[in-house]
Write a protein that holds these residues in place. Sequence first.
Motif, mmCIF file in Angstrom:
data_model
loop_
_atom_site.group_PDB
_atom_site.id
_atom_site.type_symbol
_atom_site.label_atom_id
_atom_site.label_comp_id
_atom_site.label_asym_id
_atom_site.label_seq_id
_atom_site.Cartn_x
_atom_site.Cartn_y
_atom_site.Cartn_z
ATOM 1 N N LEU A 120 0.800 -1.214 0.000
ATOM 2 C CA LEU A 120 0.000 0.000 0.000
ATOM 3 C C LEU A 120 0.843 1.279 0.000
ATOM 4 O O LEU A 120 0.908 1.982 -0.995
ATOM 5 C CB LEU A 120 -0.954 -0.012 1.208
ATOM 6 N N TYR A 121 1.520 1.586 1.096
ATOM 7 C CA TYR A 121 2.261 2.848 1.203
ATOM 8 C C TYR A 121 3.361 2.688 2.250
ATOM 9 O O TYR A 121 3.324 1.760 3.063
ATOM 10 C CB TYR A 121 1.319 3.998 1.616
ATOM 11 N N PRO A 122 4.357 3.577 2.240
ATOM 12 C CA PRO A 122 5.404 3.490 3.258
ATOM 13 C C PRO A 122 4.890 3.956 4.614
ATOM 14 O O PRO A 122 4.141 4.932 4.706
ATOM 15 C CB PRO A 122 6.493 4.434 2.731
ATOM 16 N N GLU A 123 5.278 3.238 5.665
ATOM 17 C CA GLU A 123 4.915 3.603 7.032
ATOM 18 C C GLU A 123 6.156 4.165 7.727
ATOM 19 O O GLU A 123 7.159 3.475 7.869
ATOM 20 C CB GLU A 123 4.415 2.395 7.799
ATOM 21 N N SER A 124 6.063 5.393 8.125
ATOM 22 C CA SER A 124 7.201 6.079 8.741
ATOM 23 C C SER A 124 7.260 5.804 10.239
ATOM 24 O O SER A 124 6.230 5.792 10.916
ATOM 25 C CB SER A 124 7.092 7.590 8.513
ATOM 26 N N ILE A 125 8.457 5.623 10.742
ATOM 27 C CA ILE A 125 8.632 5.448 12.177
ATOM 28 C C ILE A 125 8.717 6.829 12.819
ATOM 29 O O ILE A 125 9.619 7.612 12.529
ATOM 30 C CB ILE A 125 9.896 4.631 12.499
ATOM 31 N N HIS A 126 7.736 7.139 13.662
ATOM 32 C CA HIS A 126 7.703 8.393 14.409
ATOM 33 C C HIS A 126 8.229 8.124 15.818
ATOM 34 O O HIS A 126 7.706 7.250 16.513
ATOM 35 C CB HIS A 126 6.278 8.914 14.555
ATOM 36 N N LEU A 127 9.234 8.860 16.221
ATOM 37 C CA LEU A 127 9.623 8.889 17.626
ATOM 38 C C LEU A 127 9.270 10.291 18.118
ATOM 39 O O LEU A 127 9.964 11.274 17.832
ATOM 40 C CB LEU A 127 11.111 8.599 17.802
ATOM 41 N N VAL A 128 8.145 10.375 18.809
ATOM 42 C CA VAL A 128 7.581 11.659 19.251
ATOM 43 C C VAL A 128 8.066 11.947 20.661
ATOM 44 O O VAL A 128 7.968 11.091 21.547
ATOM 45 C CB VAL A 128 6.040 11.606 19.238
ATOM 46 N N ALA A 129 8.586 13.152 20.866
ATOM 47 C CA ALA A 129 9.107 13.528 22.186
ATOM 48 C C ALA A 129 8.530 14.874 22.610
ATOM 49 O O ALA A 129 8.357 15.788 21.786
ATOM 50 C CB ALA A 129 10.625 13.614 22.157
ATOM 51 N N ALA A 159 10.045 -0.636 17.602
ATOM 52 C CA ALA A 159 10.587 0.193 18.685
ATOM 53 C C ALA A 159 11.738 -0.538 19.381
ATOM 54 O O ALA A 159 12.769 0.066 19.710
ATOM 55 C CB ALA A 159 9.494 0.539 19.689
ATOM 56 N N ARG A 160 11.572 -1.830 19.592
ATOM 57 C CA ARG A 160 12.634 -2.616 20.231
ATOM 58 C C ARG A 160 13.874 -2.696 19.335
ATOM 59 O O ARG A 160 15.006 -2.650 19.827
ATOM 60 C CB ARG A 160 12.102 -4.014 20.558
ATOM 61 N N ILE A 161 13.661 -2.792 18.022
ATOM 62 C CA ILE A 161 14.789 -2.803 17.080
ATOM 63 C C ILE A 161 15.528 -1.465 17.126
ATOM 64 O O ILE A 161 16.766 -1.416 17.130
ATOM 65 C CB ILE A 161 14.301 -3.110 15.651
ATOM 66 N N ILE A 162 14.769 -0.374 17.161
ATOM 67 C CA ILE A 162 15.377 0.967 17.205
ATOM 68 C C ILE A 162 16.183 1.142 18.491
ATOM 69 O O ILE A 162 17.338 1.613 18.469
ATOM 70 C CB ILE A 162 14.296 2.061 17.093
ATOM 71 N N ASP A 189 -0.701 15.307 29.292
ATOM 72 C CA ASP A 189 -0.899 15.471 30.735
ATOM 73 C C ASP A 189 0.414 15.499 31.519
ATOM 74 O O ASP A 189 0.407 15.582 32.750
ATOM 75 C CB ASP A 189 -1.779 14.333 31.278
ATOM 76 N N GLY A 190 1.552 15.382 30.796
ATOM 77 C CA GLY A 190 2.856 15.443 31.450
ATOM 78 C C GLY A 190 3.337 14.122 32.022
ATOM 79 O O GLY A 190 4.340 14.095 32.752
ATOM 80 N N GLY A 191 2.674 13.016 31.666
ATOM 81 C CA GLY A 191 3.048 11.726 32.238
ATOM 82 C C GLY A 191 3.899 10.857 31.346
ATOM 83 O O GLY A 191 4.159 9.682 31.667
ATOM 84 N N LEU A 192 4.362 11.397 30.203
ATOM 85 C CA LEU A 192 5.150 10.606 29.256
ATOM 86 C C LEU A 192 6.145 11.522 28.563
ATOM 87 O O LEU A 192 5.818 12.662 28.221
ATOM 88 C CB LEU A 192 4.220 9.951 28.227
ATOM 89 N N ASP A 193 7.360 11.023 28.348
ATOM 90 C CA ASP A 193 8.396 11.827 27.688
ATOM 91 C C ASP A 193 8.440 11.596 26.187
ATOM 92 O O ASP A 193 8.779 12.503 25.422
ATOM 93 C CB ASP A 193 9.773 11.501 28.290
ATOM 94 N N ALA A 194 8.144 10.364 25.754
ATOM 95 C CA ALA A 194 8.254 10.033 24.335
ATOM 96 C C ALA A 194 7.398 8.809 24.020
ATOM 97 O O ALA A 194 7.062 8.025 24.912
ATOM 98 C CB ALA A 194 9.711 9.766 23.950
ATOM 99 N N PHE A 195 7.048 8.674 22.735
ATOM 100 C CA PHE A 195 6.380 7.436 22.306
ATOM 101 C C PHE A 195 6.686 7.154 20.846
ATOM 102 O O PHE A 195 6.984 8.059 20.060
ATOM 103 C CB PHE A 195 4.868 7.475 22.563
ATOM 104 N N PHE A 196 6.637 5.871 20.511
ATOM 105 C CA PHE A 196 6.859 5.410 19.141
ATOM 106 C C PHE A 196 5.520 5.203 18.442
ATOM 107 O O PHE A 196 4.542 4.776 19.051
ATOM 108 C CB PHE A 196 7.610 4.068 19.129
ATOM 109 N N PHE A 197 5.502 5.508 17.161
ATOM 110 C CA PHE A 197 4.349 5.190 16.322
ATOM 111 C C PHE A 197 4.858 4.891 14.919
ATOM 112 O O PHE A 197 5.656 5.662 14.368
ATOM 113 C CB PHE A 197 3.347 6.347 16.273
ATOM 114 N N VAL A 198 4.418 3.786 14.342
ATOM 115 C CA VAL A 198 4.767 3.449 12.961
ATOM 116 C C VAL A 198 3.502 3.543 12.128
ATOM 117 O O VAL A 198 2.520 2.829 12.382
ATOM 118 C CB VAL A 198 5.370 2.035 12.847
ATOM 119 N N GLY A 199 3.504 4.416 11.151
ATOM 120 C CA GLY A 199 2.323 4.579 10.306
ATOM 121 C C GLY A 199 2.507 5.721 9.331
ATOM 122 O O GLY A 199 3.470 6.484 9.393
#
Length: 327
Positions: A120-129, A159-162, A189-199
């Motif tokens: 379908l399309y490329p899914e980009s790895i987002h590391l959001v901080a 995420a584990r590979i990264i 809400d200030g309870g997380l520093d970063a998260f991964f999303f692939v899409g």
Amino acid sequence: MSVKLTRRDLAKIGFGLGAATVLSRQALAQAPAFFRIGTGGTAGTYYPVGGLIANAVSNPPQLVLTAQASNGSVANVNSIVSGALESGFTQADVAYWAYTGTGLFEGKGKIEDLRLLANLYPESIHLVAAKSANIKSVADLKGKRVSLDEPGSGTLVDARIILAGWGLKESDVKADFLKPNQAAERMRDGGLDAFFFVGGYPTSAITELAATGGGVDLVSLAGPEADAIRKQYSFFASDEIPAGTYKDVAAVKTLAVGAQWVTSAKVPEAVVYEVVKGLWSDKTRAALDAGHAKGKLIRKESALAGAGIPVHPGAERFYKEAGLSKG
């Protein structure tokens, strides 16, 4: 008591049986084919794209497609195996591992019935901080509160590979396992520093967070560490998320995997042929172009790109007719 039948009687019976057979065949031909698509969380990209495709390809009463929210790539593959779904979206890496019984599926056996409908399309790895977390590199995640996405998702695998590519173990971060929309809410809400999303970008969870969450960064996944990951895992490709994709976020170099639509070899060839034919119809083309940013990247010319698993015979038949298959 014996009953004598005339030739006319026999002819009537024969005609009746013949007519019944024809009607039976017509009834079978007209029986609706239900074709479910496992997508992902409602805040990701799979779900809206799946809805667009299902609505455009459906041709009731003969063919009815429905898009269903799910936990993502791995969950979709497992549901196809169990028969709970006829098809689903999955990352190219997850499909390859499932078919070969390697990687995430090591020791679980090969899923040899898995078949490709289309890339379908490329899914980009987002590391959001969060800007306040001052995370400039994957290495800066050490000791931070990081969501790796929920169990069963392809994002968790990547995420584990990264993390490993930058020399970190999962235990080096304060790991959480949340869907993208939940992770965005936690960060707001200030309870997380970063998260991964692939899409595919843009995705609504990050769009809303960037607009209302006090500022976010996308962390670069480039350099020698990324090069080493691509060398080890051939399904990764270099990618870039353009500036302005999310409010006040600069362009960032990252990695991507292909989003693929897969099914089971057990699904009838005739059904799959109609589904794939519908996917590449003018009606679906118009819906994809108008409905989502990633829809424009779903092109017939790249339908077989990065195929790490066999193509379903029904899809293969269409691609041969379209002059796209080498088979």
